[in-house]
Structure formats: C-alpha cells, structure tokens
Design a protein around this motif. Structure first.
Motif, short mmCIF file in Angstrom:
data_model
loop_
_atom_site.label_atom_id
_atom_site.label_comp_id
_atom_site.label_asym_id
_atom_site.label_seq_id
_atom_site.Cartn_x
_atom_site.Cartn_y
_atom_site.Cartn_z
N MET A 48 -10.27 -7.35 -0.77
CA MET A 48 -11.01 -6.36 0.00
C MET A 48 -10.06 -5.29 0.54
O MET A 48 -10.41 -4.10 0.60
CB MET A 48 -11.77 -7.04 1.13
N ALA A 49 -8.85 -5.70 0.94
CA ALA A 49 -7.85 -4.74 1.40
C ALA A 49 -7.48 -3.77 0.29
O ALA A 49 -7.32 -2.56 0.52
CB ALA A 49 -6.61 -5.48 1.91
N GLU A 50 -7.36 -4.29 -0.94
CA GLU A 50 -7.03 -3.42 -2.08
C GLU A 50 -8.15 -2.42 -2.35
O GLU A 50 -7.90 -1.27 -2.71
CB GLU A 50 -6.76 -4.27 -3.32
N GLU A 51 -9.40 -2.84 -2.18
CA GLU A 51 -10.52 -1.92 -2.37
C GLU A 51 -10.48 -0.79 -1.34
O GLU A 51 -10.76 0.37 -1.65
CB GLU A 51 -11.84 -2.67 -2.27
N GLU A 52 -10.15 -1.13 -0.10
CA GLU A 52 -10.06 -0.10 0.94
C GLU A 52 -8.94 0.89 0.61
O GLU A 52 -9.08 2.09 0.87
CB GLU A 52 -9.81 -0.74 2.31
N LYS A 53 -7.85 0.39 0.04
CA LYS A 53 -6.76 1.29 -0.37
C LYS A 53 -7.24 2.25 -1.46
O LYS A 53 -6.87 3.43 -1.48
CB LYS A 53 -5.57 0.48 -0.88
N GLY A 54 -8.08 1.73 -2.37
CA GLY A 54 -8.63 2.59 -3.41
C GLY A 54 -9.52 3.68 -2.83
O GLY A 54 -9.48 4.84 -3.27
N HIS A 55 -10.33 3.32 -1.83
CA HIS A 55 -11.18 4.32 -1.17
C HIS A 55 -10.32 5.39 -0.50
O HIS A 55 -10.64 6.59 -0.57
CB HIS A 55 -12.06 3.64 -0.12
N ARG A 56 -9.24 4.97 0.16
CA ARG A 56 -8.37 5.91 0.83
C ARG A 56 -7.76 6.89 -0.19
O ARG A 56 -7.65 8.09 0.08
CB ARG A 56 -7.25 5.18 1.57
#
Length: 323
Positions: A48-56
């Motif tokens: 989930m942290a990696e997905e948030e990085k992708g959104h950023r």
C-alpha cells in the motif's frame, strides 16, 4: 490556516503531493511495527505504501508540467477543517485491527479530498487526474481485500490469530488478572479482621474501601513503572497500569460492598458477612477460570492455588479479628 475553498490549483496539487508522501510513510511505519508480530500483514502495508508513492509520482508529474519544480510549502495541516491525521502511528505495538481500521479511515479521507479537489479545479487534465485518484483510493479497499486474500492464507491467519491472542494476554489479561488476584485476596484479611473485631458494617465498609482503593493505586503504579513495553511488547505502561489498578480495586470492592447493609437491620452483620462470603467464593472461582482460560494453567491446579490461598487468607483475617 487557509480554507480549502481558497486554495489555488497549484496549492491543491501541492497538498495532494505532500499527503501521498506522508501516507506512504505512515503505511511503512505500520509495516515496521507489524514486521515482527505479523510479517504477512506487514507486506500488505508495504505494498500500500508503494501504491501511495505511485500516486505521488503521477501528481508530481502533473504539477511540474503546469507549475514547474518549485512546490509551495503547504501541507494538509495548513488547510482548515480538512484531512486531520491522528498520530496513531507513533504508538508502538498497536493491535492489527486498530491499524487496519486506521488505514481504512485514511483511504476514505483521501478519496473525499480528491473528490472535493476535482470539483474545485478548472484544468481538465488536473480534474481528470484527481478524479482518477479518487477512484483509486475508493478501490483501495478492494485492493487491500485482494492482497489480504493472496497474502493472508489460512495458515498465516491462524498464526496471526495466535499472535493476537498472545498480545491480548500480555497487554490486558496479565495485568488485569494480577490486579484481580491482589484485590480479591490481599484485602480479605484486613476486611474480615475488621468485620469480626467490630461487628459493625459501617466500620468494616470503610476499612474495605480504603484497602481496595489503596491497593488499586499501589498496584496500578507498580505495573506502570515495571515495564515500558518497548522490549516485551506488552503495550502502553499506563494502559496496563490503569487496567491493573482498576481490577485490583474492583477485586477488593466486590466483597466490601455487602457491608453497606445498614447496621440498624436485624442480624445486619451476619447478613453482610454471608453475602461477602458468597462474593469471595465467586471471585476466587472466576480467577481460577481466567487463569485456566488464558494462562494455560490446568483448571484443577488453578482452583487449588487460588481457592486454597484465598481460604487461608480469609481464615487468617477472621482469626485475627476474633482474637
């Protein structure tokens, strides 16, 4: 603080970028906290942290195309009445259920932010990106469920349930049981000594009340100061101390309350003492059951240790009071 309605498109994107970065770090903090206790669930939060990085990354690309590389120093904490995060991730040894609920709240708030941001912006490309991110945050619940099904197999779930039970025992059952045992047993001698020495319910009640509250305060501080939980995983020392102190006081008050029977009643002393004796019997058997249920102590052994010990202390109190 600025109102959300007063933010420019540049500031909205800047807040979104900072929010995604912070959420990513929060999920990584959850993953680190869970790594030793629930390693498979920790992997879920890492993803989930990696997905948030992708959104950023997507937001940053859009921002740089429109406004260049300089981000204004604005974060969601600078926006009035919107997107407040509790610093729950600063607390160690949180329960898995608490962390999952917090993550669900974060995703809901992020979805709401992107919906309102998309309504406010005028640029078609920015609006489309924000709407897509709102859908992505809304779909995170389904992604999390999918990842949970893939990562948390029945064997893993069983192991995590065992770990959760151990944590529950360490953080709540042990301090609560220690307090209940101390309050129920240690107050027997002074209470019944006062009862048989005075044969007055009012005086006996005051002795029992003082002994129960005093023991609760003493046990609460002793538990809180004995271990900060950083190495043992026993959780917040003050929560354990509060649990232990309350259960100690309740253990003593249980057989103290019958002495509220007014002295003016006929046979008031014996009525109160008979009720107190029944309460003591129930308390001791309840303690024996809890020890057998949560502390892996054979039931008969728990009964022998607790009931016999309680009867001895009770007898000592009666003998001293009657002397």
């Amino acid at each position: 603080m600025k109102k959300f309605a007063d933010l420019t498109e540049r500031e909205v994107l800047a807040v979104a970028i900072a929010s995604e970065e912070e959420d990513s770090r929060i999920y990584m903090s959850f993953a680190e906290d869970l790594a030793e206790r629930y390693p498979e669930s920790a992997k879920l939060f890492e993803q989930m942290a990696e997905e948030e990085k992708g959104h950023r990354h997507m937001l940053l690309e859009m921002y740089e195309q429109r406004f260049g590389q300089n981000l204004p120093p604005i974060r969601r904490d600078n926006v009035k009445g919107f997107l407040r995060r509790r610093p729950i991730w600063l607390t160690k040894n949180l329960s898995l259920e608490t962390i999952r609920k917090e993550a669900a709240t974060m995703e809901f708030e992020a979805e709401r932010f992107y919906i309102k941001a998309a309504e406010q912006t005028q640029d078609v490309g920015v609006r489309r990106l924000l709407a897509d991110l709102a859908e992505a945050e809304k779909g995170h619940e389904h992604v999390a469920a999918k990842l949970t099904d893939e990562i948390l197999t029945p064997d893993v779930r069983e192991e995590e349930d065992r770990t959760r039970r151990r944590v529950f025992v360490l953080q709540y059952v042990q301090p609560g049981l220690a307090g209940l045992m101390d309050g129920s047993v240690s107050t027997l001698a002074p209470l019944f000594a006062a009862a048989f020495a005075t044969h007055q319910n009012s005086q006996t009640f005051l002795v029992g009340l003082a002994a129960s509250i005093g023991a609760g305060i003493s046990m609460g501080f002793a538990e809180a100061l004995s271990d900060d939980g950083s190495l043992t995983g026993r959780g917040s020392p003050w929560l354990r101390g509060l649990t232990c102190g309350l259960m100690t006081a309740l253990g003593g008050l249980g057989h103290t309350m019958p002495y509220l029977v007014p002295d003016r009643w006929a046979n008031a002393f014996w009525i109160a003492t008979a009720i107190a004796g029944i309460v003591v019997f129930v308390e001791l058997w309840a303690i024996a059951y809890i020890r057998a249920r949560y502390m892996d102590t054979p039931f008969l052994q728990a009964v022998f240790q607790i009931v016999l010990g309680g009867v001895i202390v009770l007898g000592v109190g009666i003998l001293i009071g009657a002397a």
